[in-house]
Design a protein around this motif. Structure first.
Motif, PDB file in Angstrom:
ATOM      1  N   VAL A 199       0.876  -1.162   0.000  1.00 22.29           N
ATOM      2  CA  VAL A 199       0.000   0.000   0.000  1.00 22.29           C
ATOM      3  C   VAL A 199       0.915   1.214   0.000  1.00 22.29           C
ATOM      4  CG1 VAL A 199      -1.693   1.321   1.322  1.00 22.29           C
ATOM      5  CG2 VAL A 199      -1.880  -1.168   1.179  1.00 22.29           C
ATOM      6  N   LEU A 200       0.563   2.205  -0.814  1.00 22.92           N
ATOM      7  CA  LEU A 200       1.409   3.363  -1.015  1.00 22.92           C
ATOM      8  C   LEU A 200       0.623   4.631  -0.698  1.00 22.92           C
ATOM      9  CD1 LEU A 200       3.944   4.652  -2.314  1.00 22.92           C
ATOM     10  CD2 LEU A 200       2.919   4.166  -4.535  1.00 22.92           C
ATOM     11  N   VAL A 201       1.235   5.550   0.073  1.00 25.57           N
ATOM     12  CA  VAL A 201       0.610   6.836   0.392  1.00 25.57           C
ATOM     13  C   VAL A 201       1.630   7.934   0.113  1.00 25.57           C
ATOM     14  CG1 VAL A 201      -0.455   8.272   2.188  1.00 25.57           C
ATOM     15  CG2 VAL A 201      -0.831   5.794   2.185  1.00 25.57           C
ATOM     16  N   ARG A 202       1.190   9.000  -0.587  1.00 26.54           N
ATOM     17  CA  ARG A 202       2.067  10.127  -0.896  1.00 26.54           C
ATOM     18  C   ARG A 202       1.458  11.414  -0.384  1.00 26.54           C
ATOM     19  NH1 ARG A 202       3.059   7.914  -6.210  1.00 26.54           N
ATOM     20  NH2 ARG A 202       4.748   6.425  -5.950  1.00 26.54           N
ATOM     21  N   SER A 203       2.313  12.408  -0.187  1.00 28.71           N
ATOM     22  CA  SER A 203       1.919  13.654   0.484  1.00 28.71           C
ATOM     23  C   SER A 203       1.306  14.710  -0.438  1.00 28.71           C
ATOM     24  CB  SER A 203       3.137  14.242   1.193  1.00 28.71           C
ATOM     25  OG  SER A 203       4.149  14.567   0.247  1.00 28.71           O
ATOM     26  N   ASP A 204       0.744  14.319  -1.561  1.00 27.67           N
ATOM     27  CA  ASP A 204      -0.008  15.248  -2.396  1.00 27.67           C
ATOM     28  C   ASP A 204      -1.117  14.468  -3.073  1.00 27.67           C
ATOM     29  OD1 ASP A 204      -0.902  17.489  -3.734  1.00 27.67           O
ATOM     30  OD2 ASP A 204       0.927  17.804  -4.891  1.00 27.67           O
ATOM     31  N   ASN A 205      -2.039  15.171  -3.723  1.00 23.75           N
ATOM     32  CA  ASN A 205      -3.221  14.503  -4.253  1.00 23.75           C
ATOM     33  C   ASN A 205      -3.052  13.930  -5.648  1.00 23.75           C
ATOM     34  OD1 ASN A 205      -3.185  16.827  -5.751  1.00 23.75           O
ATOM     35  ND2 ASN A 205      -5.118  17.625  -4.971  1.00 23.75           N
ATOM     36  N   GLU A 206      -1.902  14.099  -6.259  1.00 25.53           N
ATOM     37  CA  GLU A 206      -1.648  13.533  -7.582  1.00 25.53           C
ATOM     38  C   GLU A 206      -0.361  12.730  -7.557  1.00 25.53           C
ATOM     39  OE1 GLU A 206      -3.744  13.543 -10.032  1.00 25.53           O
ATOM     40  OE2 GLU A 206      -5.138  14.903  -9.062  1.00 25.53           O
ATOM     41  N   ALA A 207      -0.307  11.718  -8.413  1.00 23.18           N
ATOM     42  CA  ALA A 207       0.891  10.881  -8.498  1.00 23.18           C
ATOM     43  C   ALA A 207       1.972  11.639  -9.267  1.00 23.18           C
ATOM     44  CB  ALA A 207       0.569   9.578  -9.201  1.00 23.18           C
ATOM     45  N   VAL A 208       3.155  11.715  -8.706  1.00 17.11           N
ATOM     46  CA  VAL A 208       4.304  12.295  -9.392  1.00 17.11           C
ATOM     47  C   VAL A 208       5.355  11.201  -9.479  1.00 17.11           C
ATOM     48  CG1 VAL A 208       6.189  13.979  -9.269  1.00 17.11           C
ATOM     49  CG2 VAL A 208       3.872  14.631  -8.539  1.00 17.11           C
ATOM     50  N   VAL A 209       5.751  10.874 -10.702  1.00 14.48           N
ATOM     51  CA  VAL A 209       6.798   9.877 -10.908  1.00 14.48           C
ATOM     52  C   VAL A 209       7.756  10.426 -11.949  1.00 14.48           C
ATOM     53  CG1 VAL A 209       7.356   7.541 -11.671  1.00 14.48           C
ATOM     54  CG2 VAL A 209       5.265   7.947 -10.371  1.00 14.48           C
ATOM     55  N   VAL A 210       9.027  10.539 -11.570  1.00 13.58           N
ATOM     56  CA  VAL A 210      10.058  10.985 -12.492  1.00 13.58           C
ATOM     57  C   VAL A 210      10.995   9.803 -12.707  1.00 13.58           C
ATOM     58  CG1 VAL A 210      11.924  12.630 -12.895  1.00 13.58           C
ATOM     59  CG2 VAL A 210       9.875  13.341 -11.623  1.00 13.58           C
ATOM     60  N   ASN A 211      10.858   9.146 -13.873  1.00 14.22           N
ATOM     61  CA  ASN A 211      11.722   8.013 -14.187  1.00 14.22           C
ATOM     62  C   ASN A 211      13.101   8.542 -14.548  1.00 14.22           C
ATOM     63  OD1 ASN A 211       9.807   5.910 -13.762  1.00 14.22           O
ATOM     64  ND2 ASN A 211       8.808   6.512 -15.655  1.00 14.22           N
ATOM     65  N   LEU A 212      14.142   7.904 -14.019  1.00 15.62           N
ATOM     66  CA  LEU A 212      15.517   8.386 -14.141  1.00 15.62           C
ATOM     67  C   LEU A 212      16.358   7.469 -15.014  1.00 15.62           C
ATOM     68  CD1 LEU A 212      16.049   9.199 -10.363  1.00 15.62           C
ATOM     69  CD2 LEU A 212      15.524  10.826 -12.197  1.00 15.62           C
ATOM     70  N   ASP A 213      17.359   8.049 -15.644  1.00 22.76           N
ATOM     71  CA  ASP A 213      18.280   7.279 -16.465  1.00 22.76           C
ATOM     72  C   ASP A 213      19.550   7.019 -15.654  1.00 22.76           C
ATOM     73  OD1 ASP A 213      19.429   5.970 -18.582  1.00 22.76           O
ATOM     74  OD2 ASP A 213      19.990   7.804 -19.655  1.00 22.76           O
ATOM     75  N   ILE A 214      19.422   6.105 -14.671  1.00 22.51           N
ATOM     76  CA  ILE A 214      20.547   5.720 -13.816  1.00 22.51           C
ATOM     77  C   ILE A 214      20.863   4.267 -14.130  1.00 22.51           C
ATOM     78  CG2 ILE A 214      21.262   5.210 -11.437  1.00 22.51           C
ATOM     79  CD1 ILE A 214      19.462   7.471 -10.502  1.00 22.51           C
ATOM     80  N   GLU A 215      22.136   3.955 -14.290  1.00 23.67           N
ATOM     81  CA  GLU A 215      22.510   2.564 -14.516  1.00 23.67           C
ATOM     82  C   GLU A 215      22.357   1.828 -13.188  1.00 23.67           C
ATOM     83  OE1 GLU A 215      23.401  -0.684 -16.657  1.00 23.67           O
ATOM     84  OE2 GLU A 215      23.171   1.341 -17.457  1.00 23.67           O
ATOM     85  N   PRO A 216      21.322   1.000 -13.049  1.00 18.94           N
ATOM     86  CA  PRO A 216      21.065   0.359 -11.763  1.00 18.94           C
ATOM     87  C   PRO A 216      22.055  -0.747 -11.429  1.00 18.94           C
ATOM     88  CG  PRO A 216      19.471  -0.358 -13.384  1.00 18.94           C
ATOM     89  CD  PRO A 216      20.337   0.671 -14.059  1.00 18.94           C
ATOM     90  N   VAL A 217      22.272  -0.915 -10.127  1.00 22.92           N
ATOM     91  CA  VAL A 217      23.122  -1.994  -9.642  1.00 22.92           C
ATOM     92  C   VAL A 217      22.461  -3.333  -9.969  1.00 22.92           C
ATOM     93  CG1 VAL A 217      24.139  -3.014  -7.571  1.00 22.92           C
ATOM     94  CG2 VAL A 217      24.011  -0.533  -7.807  1.00 22.92           C
TER      95      VAL A 217
END
Length: 173
Positions: A139-157
């Motif tokens: 279950v996920l809860v965020r501190s504003d009323n809209e979903a904000v997702v910024v996908n990043l270009d990071i080379e993951p481990v």
């Protein structure tokens, strides 16, 4: 150090004081129950996970929070992302989560059913299902009323894996 609140705010303060008796139709503006099978999947997504909104501005008029679910399939790893200025709380319902975070996702911690995870604003992170056999359900809860997702270009481990969204509507190829 003191902080003055004499300046004008850009946000609404209508929740700061209770309404005068008889001024609100509580039947229409009161408690809302969102059934588990009525979540909205038309929300910001990150590769490797499926988010579904339960509570947001569009669905219930929420002013200050967003809440929903996230499912990460067995052995799946999401792409790196952050949630802008929002704070996030993740509650693990079922399964085992591995979180990686940092500029190069160099830090790691694990959480299991019953645990809470806090993600501060702008923290680059990656969610990983640490189980090879069961879906990670949160279950996920965020501190504003809209979903904000910024996908990043990071080379993951731990490299993300493509996870097909398969359910009664989306069939396996």
């Amino acid at each position: 150090m003191s902080h003055s609140h004499d300046h004008q705010h850009d946000h609404d303060h209508h929740h700061d004081a209770p309404p005068a008796p008889g001024t609100v139709d509580w039947r229409l503006n009161g408690v809302r129950v969102i059934k588990g099978d009525q979540l909205d999947t038309n929300t910001a997504q990150t590769p490797g996970m499926n988010r579904a909104a339960a509570i947001n501005k569009a669905r219930v008029g929420a002013q200050k929070i967003w809440a929903g679910t996230v499912h990460i399939h067995a052995n799946a790893k999401t792409g790196a992302h952050h949630h802008g200025a929002l704070e996030s709380v993740i509650y693990v319902v079922r399964g085992k989560a591995r979180m990686r975070w940092g500029e190069k996702l160099e830090f790691v911690a694990e959480a299991e059913a019953g645990d809470f995870i806090f993600v501060p604003p702008y923290v680059p992170h990656q969610e990983i299902n640490a189980s090879t056999e069961e879906t990670l359900e949160c279950v996920l809860v965020r501190s504003d009323n809209e979903a904000v997702v910024v996908n990043l270009d990071i080379e993951p481990v731990e490299k993300p894996e493509e996870v097909l969204w398969v359910d009664p509507i989306h069939k396996a190829p």
